[in-house]
Write a protein that holds these residues in place. Structure first.
Motif, PDB file in Angstrom:
ATOM      1  N   TYR A  75       0.827  -1.228   0.000  1.00 20.57           N
ATOM      2  CA  TYR A  75       0.000   0.000   0.000  1.00 20.57           C
ATOM      3  C   TYR A  75       0.852   1.265   0.000  1.00 20.57           C
ATOM      4  O   TYR A  75       0.414   2.325   0.444  1.00 20.57           O
TER       5      TYR A  75
ATOM      6  N   SER B 292      -0.996   2.702  -2.981  1.00 20.22           N
ATOM      7  CA  SER B 292      -2.343   2.164  -3.255  1.00 20.22           C
ATOM      8  C   SER B 292      -3.108   2.071  -1.933  1.00 20.22           C
ATOM      9  O   SER B 292      -2.569   2.371  -0.866  1.00 20.22           O
TER      10      SER B 292
ATOM     11  N   GLU C  36      -1.247  -7.852   3.280  1.00 23.61           N
ATOM     12  CA  GLU C  36      -0.407  -6.653   3.295  1.00 23.61           C
ATOM     13  C   GLU C  36       1.014  -7.139   3.542  1.00 23.61           C
ATOM     14  O   GLU C  36       1.286  -7.755   4.580  1.00 23.61           O
TER      15      GLU C  36
END
Ligand code: WQD
Length: 389
Positions: free
Chosen positions: A42, A45, A82
Motif C-alpha cells: 500500500y 495504493s 499486506e
C-alpha cells in the motif's frame, strides 16, 4: 462428472491494490477460474480498492447468473495480504500457506515503483524495490516449484526506439533508472528461464513479459479507478484531478513542445485499462502447458530450458499531449489552460506499439477508444474526487 467445475487455480498478484493490479484482479475474478491472492504494501495504493473490486465482481456475477454456484461466489473473494515484496520471510510464508491448497499456480508480478523522474533521484530505492524484490520473488517461486510468471513490463524498456511503431525484438535500452529496472528484470527472468535449474522440473519455468504502453481510464462503473498516493504524476490522472478540483494548478505544465512530432509535444500509445487487464488473462491462459495457445506462444522460444516471451500491449496509434488535453477538455468540460515549460528528464519523443505480435499470437486487441478512456476516467474521478480515502 463433466459438470463438476474445475478447481480454482491459485494466482498471486503482486501490487494487487494498485491501478493496474485492481483492474487485472477484477478481470481475473470475472472469469471465475482463479482464487486470487493479492500482495501489496500500500505504498502507492489503498486496501479499499480490493474490497471494491470484490464487491463489484460479486454484484456483476449476481446480475449475470441469479443462482451463482458456491465456487463462483468464492472466486470473487480475494485473499488479501499486506506484505512487502522485499521481505522474503513474509512472501515465503504466503507461498507455504498455499502449499496444502494446491500451491500457487502462477504469479502476476505488477508491484513496482514507477515514477520516471523520481527514479533518478532515489535509484537505490528503485533498484531495491523493483529489481531485488523480483530476484527474491523468483527464488521463492523456484523453492515452491511455482513455474508460471507474468511480468509487468513497460514500453520504457525501449528507451528512444530506433523505429516507430515498436516491435518486440527492438533492442532494450532503459533511458531512466525506472526504465533500466524494467530492462534488468526482463533480463533476469530470461536468464532464469534459460538456467539449468529448470532441468528435471515437471514444468519448465515459463514467463510472459507484458510491455505496457500508456494505460488509462477506469472500470465504467466508476467504482474502481486510479488513485496514486499524493499528487498524480501521469498526464491523464493529473488532468482528471485538475477538472475535479483536487489539484488546483491554474495551468497544465506541458513538458516541452520542441520534440520531433506533429505538434512538438510527446506522443504516447494510450490503451484502456480494461483492455490491458484482459491481456493478462489471455497471457495466463497461454501459460497452461499443453494448451494450443501455449504451443503457439512458445513455439519460437530459443531458450533450451524454460521459456520467455515478451508482448507489447498497446493500440498501435499515438496521441500527443495536446491531443490528450483536448480529449479531456471534451470529456470533462473543463477549460484547461496550458503552459509549455522545459522537457522532463527521461521523456522520449514517441512511444507507439506495433501490436501485431500480441494480436497474432494471443488474439489480444485493445478496442476501447480514447473518448471511452477519458469518459471512464472522468466518471471515476467525479464519483471519487478523493479516490478511495
Ligand atoms: C505522458 C506525456 C509527459 C505530465 C509513464 C511511465 C511508464 C508508465 C506510464 C508505468 C509525457 C507529458 C505529463 C505533465 C506533461 N508507468 N506530461 N505534463 O511518461 O509516457 O509513462 O507512465 O508503467 O512506464 O514512464 O506517462 O502520463 O507521465 O506522461 O506534459 O504534467 O505527458 O511529458 O510526454 P509516460 P505520463
Amino acid at each position: 462428472n463433466s459438470n463438476t467445475p474445475e478447481l480454482l487455480k491459485n494466482v498471486l498478484v503482486t501490487g494487487g491494490a494498485g491501478y493496474i493490479g485492481s483492474h487485472v484482479i477484477y478481470t481475473l475474478l470475472r472469469t471465475h477460474k482463479y482464487k486470487v491472492i493479492s500482495i501489496d504494501n500500500y505504498h502507492n495504493s489503498f486496501p479499499a480498492a480490493l474490497t471494491r473490486v470484490s464487491s463489484l465482481a460479486l454484484s456483476e456475477l449476481k446480475e449475470s447468473s441469479p443462482e451463482p454456484s458456491a465456487q463462483d461466489i468464492d472466486s470473487t473473494v480475494i485473499d488479501v495480504h499486506e506484505c512487502d515484496l522485499i521481505n522474503p520471510t513474509a512472501v515465503r510464508s504466503i507461498f507455504s500457506s498455499y502449499a496444502s491448497k494446491g500451491g500457487i499456480w502462477g504469479v502476476i508480478h505488477i508491484a513496482a515503483y514507477k515514477a520516471v523522474g523520481e527514479s533518478s533521484e532515489i535509484p537505490l530505492t528503485y533498484y531495491a524495490n523493483n529489481v531485488a524484490a523480483t530476484i527474491s520473488l523468483l527464488q521463492i517461486m523456484q523453492e515452491f516449484h511455482c513455474t508460471r510468471l507474468i511480468y509487468s513490463s513497460s514500453a520504457t524498456v525501449y528507451g528512444v526506439p530506433p523505429d516507430i511503431p515498436i516491435k518486440e525484438e527492438t533492442r532494450r535500452e532503459g533511458d531512466s533508472v525506472y526504465g533500466r529496472t524494467k530492462v534488468m528484470c526482463e533480463l533476469i527472468i530470461e536468464d532464469f528461464c534459460d538456467s539449468i535449474m529448470n532441468d528435471g522440473e515437471t514444468n519448465p519455468f515459463q514467463a510472459i513479459s507484458l510491455r505496457y504502453f500508456n494505460p488509462a481510464g477506469a472500470h465504467p462503473s466508476g467504482y474502481i479507478g486510479e488513485h496514486p498516493r499524493g499528487r498524480p504524476e501521469n498526464l491523464l490522472p493529473l488532468l482528471a484531478h485538475m477538472a475535479v478540483g483536487t489539484v488546483t494548478d491554474p495551468v497544465l505544465k506541458v513538458f516541452g513542445n520542441d520534440y520531433p512530432t506533429a505538434d512538438g509535444t510527446c506522443v504516447r500509445d494510450y490503451l484502456h485499462i480494461l483492455d490491458l487487464a484482459a491481456g493478462h488473462v489471455i497471457a495466463l491462459q497461454a501459460l497452461e502447458e499443453g494448451s494450443e495457445l501455449n504451443a503457439k506462444v512458445f513455439a519460437g522460444s530459443t531458450s533450451s530450458n524454460g521459456k520467455f516471451k515478451a508482448y507489447n500491449l498497446g493500440k498501435g496509434h499515438g496521441m500527443s499531449v495536446m491531443q490528450i488535453v483536448d480529449a479531456m477538455r471534451k470529456a470533462t468540460g473543463h477549460d484547461y489552460k496550458t503552459e509549455v515549460i522545459g522537457r522532463r528528464r527521461g521523456d522520449v519523443p514517441e512511444l507507439i506499439a506495433d501490436p501485431a505480435l500480441a494480436r497474432a499470437e494471443l488474439g489480444f486487441d485493445a478496442p476501447r477508444d480514447l473518448e471511452t478512456m477519458c469518459r471512464d476516467l472522468w466518471n471515476w474521478q467525479v464519483k471519487n474526487p478523493t479516490g478511495y480515502e
